[in-house]
Design a protein around this motif. Sequence first.
Motif, PDB file in Angstrom:
ATOM      1  N   SER A 100      -0.466   3.607   7.728  1.00  0.00           N
ATOM      2  CA  SER A 100      -0.923   2.490   6.882  1.00  0.00           C
ATOM      3  C   SER A 100      -1.325   2.948   5.488  1.00  0.00           C
ATOM      4  N   CYS A 101      -1.450   1.999   4.574  1.00  0.00           N
ATOM      5  CA  CYS A 101      -1.776   2.340   3.187  1.00  0.00           C
ATOM      6  C   CYS A 101      -3.182   2.909   3.067  1.00  0.00           C
TER       7      CYS A 101
ATOM      8  N   ARG B 268      -3.643  -8.664  14.945  1.00  0.00           N
ATOM      9  CA  ARG B 268      -3.118  -8.013  13.749  1.00  0.00           C
ATOM     10  C   ARG B 268      -2.014  -6.998  14.072  1.00  0.00           C
TER      11      ARG B 268
ATOM     12  N   ILE C 115       5.308   2.605   1.710  1.00  0.00           N
ATOM     13  CA  ILE C 115       4.324   1.533   1.538  1.00  0.00           C
ATOM     14  C   ILE C 115       4.034   1.433   0.041  1.00  0.00           C
TER      15      ILE C 115
ATOM     16  N   CYS D 122       0.493  -1.248  11.434  1.00  0.00           N
ATOM     17  CA  CYS D 122      -0.657  -1.830  10.744  1.00  0.00           C
ATOM     18  C   CYS D 122      -0.650  -3.343  10.917  1.00  0.00           C
ATOM     19  N   LEU D 123       0.552  -3.911  11.009  1.00  0.00           N
ATOM     20  CA  LEU D 123       0.636  -5.360  11.224  1.00  0.00           C
ATOM     21  C   LEU D 123       1.882  -5.694  12.034  1.00  0.00           C
TER      22      LEU D 123
ATOM     23  N   ASP E  11      -0.385  -8.493  -2.500  1.00  0.00           N
ATOM     24  CA  ASP E  11      -0.898  -7.785  -1.330  1.00  0.00           C
ATOM     25  C   ASP E  11      -2.341  -7.409  -1.611  1.00  0.00           C
TER      26      ASP E  11
ATOM     27  N   HIS F  95      -4.294  -5.172  -0.554  1.00  0.00           N
ATOM     28  CA  HIS F  95      -4.684  -3.764  -0.659  1.00  0.00           C
ATOM     29  C   HIS F  95      -4.285  -3.115  -1.973  1.00  0.00           C
TER      30      HIS F  95
ATOM     31  N   HIS G 120       6.785  -3.880   4.752  1.00  0.00           N
ATOM     32  CA  HIS G 120       6.160  -4.557   5.899  1.00  0.00           C
ATOM     33  C   HIS G 120       7.107  -4.733   7.092  1.00  0.00           C
TER      34      HIS G 120
ATOM     35  N   HIS H 200       1.658   0.736  -1.841  1.00  0.00           N
ATOM     36  CA  HIS H 200       0.456   1.359  -2.426  1.00  0.00           C
ATOM     37  C   HIS H 200       0.455   2.882  -2.305  1.00  0.00           C
TER      38      HIS H 200
ATOM     39  N   CYS I 146       4.969   0.103   6.840  1.00  0.00           N
ATOM     40  CA  CYS I 146       3.643  -0.374   7.255  1.00  0.00           C
ATOM     41  C   CYS I 146       3.448  -0.205   8.755  1.00  0.00           C
TER      42      CYS I 146
ATOM     43  N   ASN J 262      -6.528  -0.721   8.484  1.00  0.00           N
ATOM     44  CA  ASN J 262      -7.690  -1.296   7.818  1.00  0.00           C
ATOM     45  C   ASN J 262      -8.170  -2.628   8.390  1.00  0.00           C
TER      46      ASN J 262
HETATM   47  S1  SF4 Z   1      -2.470  -3.141   4.911  1.00  0.00           S
HETATM   48 FE1  SF4 Z   1      -0.881  -2.512   6.319  1.00  0.00          FE
HETATM   49  S2  SF4 Z   1       0.630  -4.122   6.062  1.00  0.00           S
HETATM   50 FE2  SF4 Z   1      -0.676  -4.245   4.285  1.00  0.00          FE
HETATM   51  S3  SF4 Z   1       0.326  -2.946   2.743  1.00  0.00           S
HETATM   52 FE3  SF4 Z   1      -1.152  -1.689   3.869  1.00  0.00          FE
HETATM   53  S4  SF4 Z   1       0.068  -0.725   5.442  1.00  0.00           S
HETATM   54 FE4  SF4 Z   1       1.233  -2.454   4.727  1.00  0.00          FE
END
Ligand code: SF4
Lengths: 213, 467
Positions: free
Chosen positions: B347-348, B437, B110, B412-413, B131, B133, B62, B112, B409, B431
């Motif tokens: 992103s994931c 965000r 990441i 994404c954030l 997390d 996700h 992150h 995931h 990440c 996502n």
């Molecule tokens: S949603 Fe975004 S911040 Fe969360 S694990 Fe996936 S890539 Fe990382």
Amino acid sequence: MKSNSEGLIIDGVVAYIDRDNIDTDQIIPTEYLKSIKKFGFEDYLFDGWRYKDDGKLGITKDERVIDENFILNKNPFNESKILLTRDNFGCGSSREHAVWALRDFGIKAVIASSFGDIFYNNSFKNGVLPIKLEKKEIDFLFGQTQQKVLELSINLQKKEIIYGEKTISFHVQKHLIDRIIYGLDDVDITLKEKDKIFDFEKTRIKERPWIFK
Amino acid sequence: MKTLYDKLWEEHHVTQLDSGESLLYIDRHYLHEVTSPQAFEGLIKKNLKPWRLNANIATPDHNVPTIRGNNFNSESITDEISKIQVVELDKNCNKFGIKQFDIESNKQGIVHVIGPELGFTIPGMTIVCGDSHTSTHGALGCLAMGIGTSEVEHVLATQCLKVSKLKNMNVRFEGEVNENVSSKDIVLYLIRQIGTAGGTGCAIEFSGSYISSISVEGRMTICNMAIEAGAKVGLIAPDNKTIDYVKSKSFLDEDTFAQAKEYWKTLKSDDDAKFDKEIIIDVSKIKPQVTWGTSPEMVMNYDESIPTVFDTKEENKKNVELARDYMGIENETKLSDLTFDKVFIGSCTNSRIEDLRMAAEIVKGKTIAANISEAIVVPGSGLVKEQAENEGLDKIFTDAGFIWRDPGCSMCLGMNPDQLKPYERCASTSNRNFEGRQGYLGRTHLMSPIMAAYTAINGTIGDPYEI
Ligand code: SF4
């Protein structure tokens, strides 16, 4: 939390945010997730709505540009222990920091028509009670907030919200509310089952060895 | 009679507690730097150690900057507070002996993305991570879900999660999709249908001919966003594709793999399994989907007009008004009228090799539009990056004016340096389009890698069929 002869009570002025889908990014933005502590998040609760500027971890409320129109910045709502909102509160990210921020601000109960699953779970572990009510009850309570400063009293043991003459019952699983009433620690409870976990693991290693490689 | 979720539940059920909750045994636990420090602190305070060390796999994602180059380590992070978190993960992993793919590892990424690609996610597992996700891993037939930090501590200490059983929901996607429609569009369409609370309290199993037809990576994109439909768990029964995928990543020896494979074949819902909810969606009519507002359910066909308060039902007027206001949408507007400033592919949800290939296909030989001030591609892991570079994708992107980054990440954030500035409008493959965000006052539109690539080239959303 007060207690009287009939059980634990959360009472006082209700702060309200008339919005669906308030996600955990709104409850506490990602910037503050950089903290490695479990406390001290009160100044960052609803950060994007509470302030007119962009915050950073470590900068306190006094150094920020406050949005006077946001409910938690107004007297008497800045002292509220109860938050009223709408559908799907706490959806999104799993961050427990969202509950820590509510808790640190002093919120002890959140009333909504539904909650995000992970948020709901996290709440009980930190002494914040999420209360699900029917939409029509939520509408009723919002209606009241428009007429006066709404004050409620919530009886945890009886699972009742008392408002003047009116009583609204709510449902919450006993083991969850017990966690708030008695401040139980999950790790301690589970470790009492240590032997069962060991036995289960032993069998599993034999039957599904690939998991343990 | 049983659903896949029921089977996975029973397989991992250790005991029922007096409270009525169950203890589920956890096979795999992923950790990252944001939701673990307080959990480790709790463990240390209680004088406990991780129950089963090799269940745990950690990586920082992150907070990590995505411009790192060579010789970068945790100490090189310039944001002092981000650095503390990444260094803390190093310390905790070293202290307890937890396997970490740290910021210097070529396998970092990441969480995931790296789990499945390094063979740590295999069918039939229970998987948790601090997390939301984590649902991504369900694509391989795992019972995978996001947990809070207290639960991270609990899993470290006891190898179990204390939970109540979820309801069973089945979403069947049938039919063939149009060209330039990807699994991202399919899952966004589902969220549009059932809403962001549509799957609350449920484990959603995805099935149907469409699911069978797509890759394991495409399936991960769908399970990834189950949480945006309110469901903690998304899952897909493993099939031959899954087994081939797992085989190509596996570190198991032949015999063990063969033995596991027999078991994996049993992992599917019985024909007469009972679901609490069932939805069938014909995917053949689905057009590319793009979000216009501040919740993933505020999504529509790329060529539609953005809702106004006048064409919205009374109970939703307020939400629409607030979202339009935040997103800077005035008057009656179509999505295609909006001008974009930034493009984020990563992103994931969409940073695996297949996603990058889809985007590269669109971008090839073209140049990003003048109004796009920055377009970045952030591979989900070191291995994805390496693979993409071997295929020359990085070159396609950089030739078109994209910036090619190191894994994380990213945008994404807003936790690392990749952030939107106030009021910037971003075409994003991530996502969540929540307020702020991607950065304070930033405006996010979620879409597929194909549409994001198209937007980079075109400057606005448009008809991806004409490319
Ligand atoms: S949603 Fe975004 S911040 Fe969360 S694990 Fe996936 S890539 Fe990382």
